[in-house]
Design a protein around this motif. Structure first.
Motif, PDB file in Angstrom:
ATOM      1  N   GLN A  91       0.830  -1.207   0.000  1.00 29.16           N
ATOM      2  CA  GLN A  91       0.000   0.000   0.000  1.00 29.16           C
ATOM      3  C   GLN A  91       0.865   1.258   0.000  1.00 29.16           C
ATOM      4  O   GLN A  91       0.730   2.132   0.857  1.00 29.16           O
ATOM      5  CB  GLN A  91      -0.941  -0.003   1.204  1.00 29.16           C
ATOM      6  N   THR A  92       1.771   1.329  -0.951  1.00 26.99           N
ATOM      7  CA  THR A  92       2.612   2.506  -1.099  1.00 26.99           C
ATOM      8  C   THR A  92       3.113   2.567  -2.534  1.00 26.99           C
ATOM      9  O   THR A  92       3.087   1.566  -3.253  1.00 26.99           O
ATOM     10  CB  THR A  92       3.812   2.464  -0.133  1.00 26.99           C
TER      11      THR A  92
ATOM     12  N   ARG B  73       4.099  -0.196   3.933  1.00 32.19           N
ATOM     13  CA  ARG B  73       3.666   1.202   3.885  1.00 32.19           C
ATOM     14  C   ARG B  73       4.702   2.167   3.324  1.00 32.19           C
ATOM     15  O   ARG B  73       4.387   3.327   3.041  1.00 32.19           O
ATOM     16  CB  ARG B  73       3.263   1.650   5.293  1.00 32.19           C
ATOM     17  N   ASP B  74       5.951   1.714   3.191  1.00 39.63           N
ATOM     18  CA  ASP B  74       6.962   2.646   2.688  1.00 39.63           C
ATOM     19  C   ASP B  74       8.155   1.875   2.134  1.00 39.63           C
ATOM     20  O   ASP B  74       8.550   0.845   2.684  1.00 39.63           O
ATOM     21  CB  ASP B  74       7.444   3.586   3.799  1.00 39.63           C
TER      22      ASP B  74
ATOM     23  N   SER C 162       6.963  -2.210   6.983  1.00 40.77           N
ATOM     24  CA  SER C 162       5.594  -2.716   7.105  1.00 40.77           C
ATOM     25  C   SER C 162       4.944  -2.054   8.311  1.00 40.77           C
ATOM     26  O   SER C 162       5.562  -1.235   8.990  1.00 40.77           O
ATOM     27  CB  SER C 162       5.591  -4.242   7.274  1.00 40.77           C
ATOM     28  N   ASP C 163       3.699  -2.423   8.591  1.00 40.76           N
ATOM     29  CA  ASP C 163       3.016  -1.828   9.728  1.00 40.76           C
ATOM     30  C   ASP C 163       3.523  -2.375  11.058  1.00 40.76           C
ATOM     31  O   ASP C 163       3.134  -1.872  12.115  1.00 40.76           O
ATOM     32  CB  ASP C 163       1.500  -2.053   9.615  1.00 40.76           C
TER      33      ASP C 163
END
Length: 267
Positions: A58-59, A223-224, A249-250
């Motif tokens: 999701q990035t 996430r990044d 990650s998260d």
């Protein structure tokens, strides 16, 4: 300590490292030469691999593959004794190591930790307090309770962050109370510059290592993804940082060597 002998060992270690990394780089590039997929094909394939492992991407995935070499760094000594007040920090030293210092602020500063701009505000505040002239930039916010957590800043070199030298600012009940700083100085660049592996290649390497780290079916969210310099700390005065893709990650952070594809998890 015999510094001349230590320096000779460092130079020899660097030459051997350059040879090994050069071979690994050549091998990876040779394997890739057989068939070149488009960027979109590679990314779609990697997303499918992660989906099969209950991971989500999701990035944005960077497309740049610059030429980078190793970064030669040294520790910056911390000359303030524990229990005494640093010259600029406006606080008391709680802990210090060869190149790390942790300081409790004498006068905690109010801050709304939940505010989106909290990182920028604290960055301006700490610029006058920390023991460095490095170009620090806000990296991320990690909460561990309402109004509490820490904000991480990283020094940058020639357009890339140095992940091995963080400045962590701690917030408790919306009060900036402490900071911890790792001090490294860049001596220069080392080795032959090579085109780094793509971020998609790094993601594939991580996917292939998920079982090794025991993270399959953990429902992680990436996430990044960011390119910078990193290595584990060594008990020596000088060493080299490699270009890496940091994949966040998260729940944890992974570093993928951008020249060899080797994966390491942050502990």
């Amino acid at each position: 300590m015999d510094w001349s002998r230590a320096k000779s060992y460092l130079i020899l270690t660097f030459l051997l490292l350059d040879i090994v990394m050069g071979y690994q780089y050549w091998r990876i590039r040779s394997e890739q030469a057989g068939y070149v997929q488009s960027y979109s094909e590679q990314l779609a394939e990697v997303k499918q691999l992660f989906a099969s492992q209950n991971w989500k991407l999701q990035t944005e995935v960077p497309k740049d593959t610059p030429e980078l070499g190793l970064l030669h760094v040294k520790r910056q000594s911390v000359d303030t004794e524990a229990g005494k007040e640093p010259t600029q920090a406006g606080g008391t030293v709680l802990y210090k190591d060869e190149a790390e210092i942790r300081v409790s602020l004498n006068n905690p500063v109010s801050l709304d930790f939940e505010e989106a701009a909290a990182g920028d505000k604290v960055g301006s505040l700490m610029a006058a307090k920390i023991r460095s002239d490095a170009d620090y930039r806000f990296d991320r916010k990690t909460p561990y309770g309402k109004g509490s957590g820490f904000l991480r800043y990283l020094p940058w070199y020639e357009g890339y962050p140095i992940f091995s030298a963080p400045l962590d600012v701690y917030v408790q009940d919306n009060q900036v109370t402490q900071y911890r700083q790792t001090l490294l100085a860049v001596i220069g660049e080392g080795g032959t510059k090579k085109q780094v592996l793509s971020s998609v290649h790094a993601l594939r390497s991580l996917s292939e290592s998920i079982d090794k780290f025991g993270r399959r079916s953990d429902n992680r969210v990436i996430r990044d993804i960011r390119l910078g310099y990193y290595s584990k700390p060594f008990h020596t005065e000088e060493w080299f940082l490699a270009p890496v893709w940091r994949i966040e990650s998260d729940q944890e952070i992974f570093y993928v060597n951008a020249l060899t594809g080797e994966v390491e998890m942050e502990h």
